[in-house]
Design an enzyme around this catalytic site. Sequence first.
Site, PDB file in Angstrom:
ATOM      1  N   HIS A 211      -7.161  -6.199   0.045  1.00 19.06           N
ATOM      2  CA  HIS A 211      -6.025  -5.278   0.065  1.00 19.06           C
ATOM      3  C   HIS A 211      -4.884  -5.762   0.956  1.00 19.06           C
ATOM      4  O   HIS A 211      -3.721  -5.548   0.650  1.00 19.06           O
ATOM      5  CB  HIS A 211      -6.512  -3.905   0.551  1.00 19.06           C
ATOM      6  CG  HIS A 211      -5.454  -2.853   0.559  1.00 19.06           C
ATOM      7  ND1 HIS A 211      -4.875  -2.366  -0.599  1.00 19.06           N
ATOM      8  CD2 HIS A 211      -4.869  -2.181   1.588  1.00 19.06           C
ATOM      9  CE1 HIS A 211      -3.990  -1.431  -0.289  1.00 19.06           C
ATOM     10  NE2 HIS A 211      -3.957  -1.310   1.027  1.00 19.06           N
TER      11      HIS A 211
ATOM     12  N   SER B  20       0.834  -1.199   0.000  1.00 20.14           N
ATOM     13  CA  SER B  20       0.000   0.000   0.000  1.00 20.14           C
ATOM     14  C   SER B  20       0.876   1.258   0.000  1.00 20.14           C
ATOM     15  O   SER B  20       1.651   1.463  -0.926  1.00 20.14           O
ATOM     16  CB  SER B  20      -0.949  -0.047   1.207  1.00 20.14           C
ATOM     17  OG  SER B  20      -1.997   0.876   1.055  1.00 20.14           O
TER      18      SER B  20
END
Length: 275
Positions: free
Chosen positions: A255, A103
């Site tokens: 994610h 991320s």
Amino acid sequence: MNRSIFKDSRNINGIDVYYEYYRNEQPKETIVLLHGFLSSTFSFRRLIPLLNEDFNVISVDLPPFGKSGKSYSFIYSYKNIAQTVISLLESLDISKVTVIGHSMGGQISLKIVSLRPDLAQKAILLCSSAYLKRSKLPLILSSYIPYFHLYVKLWLIRSGVRYNLQQVVYDHSLIDEEMMYGYMKPFLEEDIFKALTRMIRDREGDLHSTALKKIETPCLLIWGEHDKVVPLTVGKRLTNELKNSKLVVLKNAGHLLPEERPEEVHQHIKEFIFN
């Protein structure tokens, strides 16, 4: 096989940087792990033991997260954080690494690759942030308001740890008390909210397409098919602009890949590094 674990903090660029160094005496390869926003080295807890079977592993708490410093005077731009990681590695006498970023950590990895391609010879981007603009001027100006950090704290409390984890994990059955406490613990200190306020005004925009296209470092991109935070469309665009890159998509994943699919991620990392 001889292994050792060393956990410490070093003052780098005026801030204490916490890191965990998992040494494996046999290999020469060293991996550096960089976590995402509102996270810490905790997010790699399932991946580190797998990687340490074949590599030296250094997992860094990026300021102001985890156990690293939360100074209000530190400049929390991605460039400065990247330079801080570089300086940490230099202080450890490490000259070649593969950098793995999740991320926000992926964007900082790209910064490191851009600044020091001689140091970071390969990059692995796990659902990497990309193409984010700088915060809008009204928000930046608001960050100068006294006690604005309390608004930041209120926003995080309202969203809640469980809700945030549900947004980043595809399989909600993985969310247990250990996971919730691990992601909540760093935010029990008041200083983190002041540092995040500073980060709002310091964070520059992500690397522009022009800069991305200049990167020649081999990059492996691993994405969750159902990523709600950084959609797969971002990964596809990023792959097209990084000239020496490959995209792998994991089915039924979100994610937080290091938590959800550590074994698959580990296997793709090994194949990428050793081939």
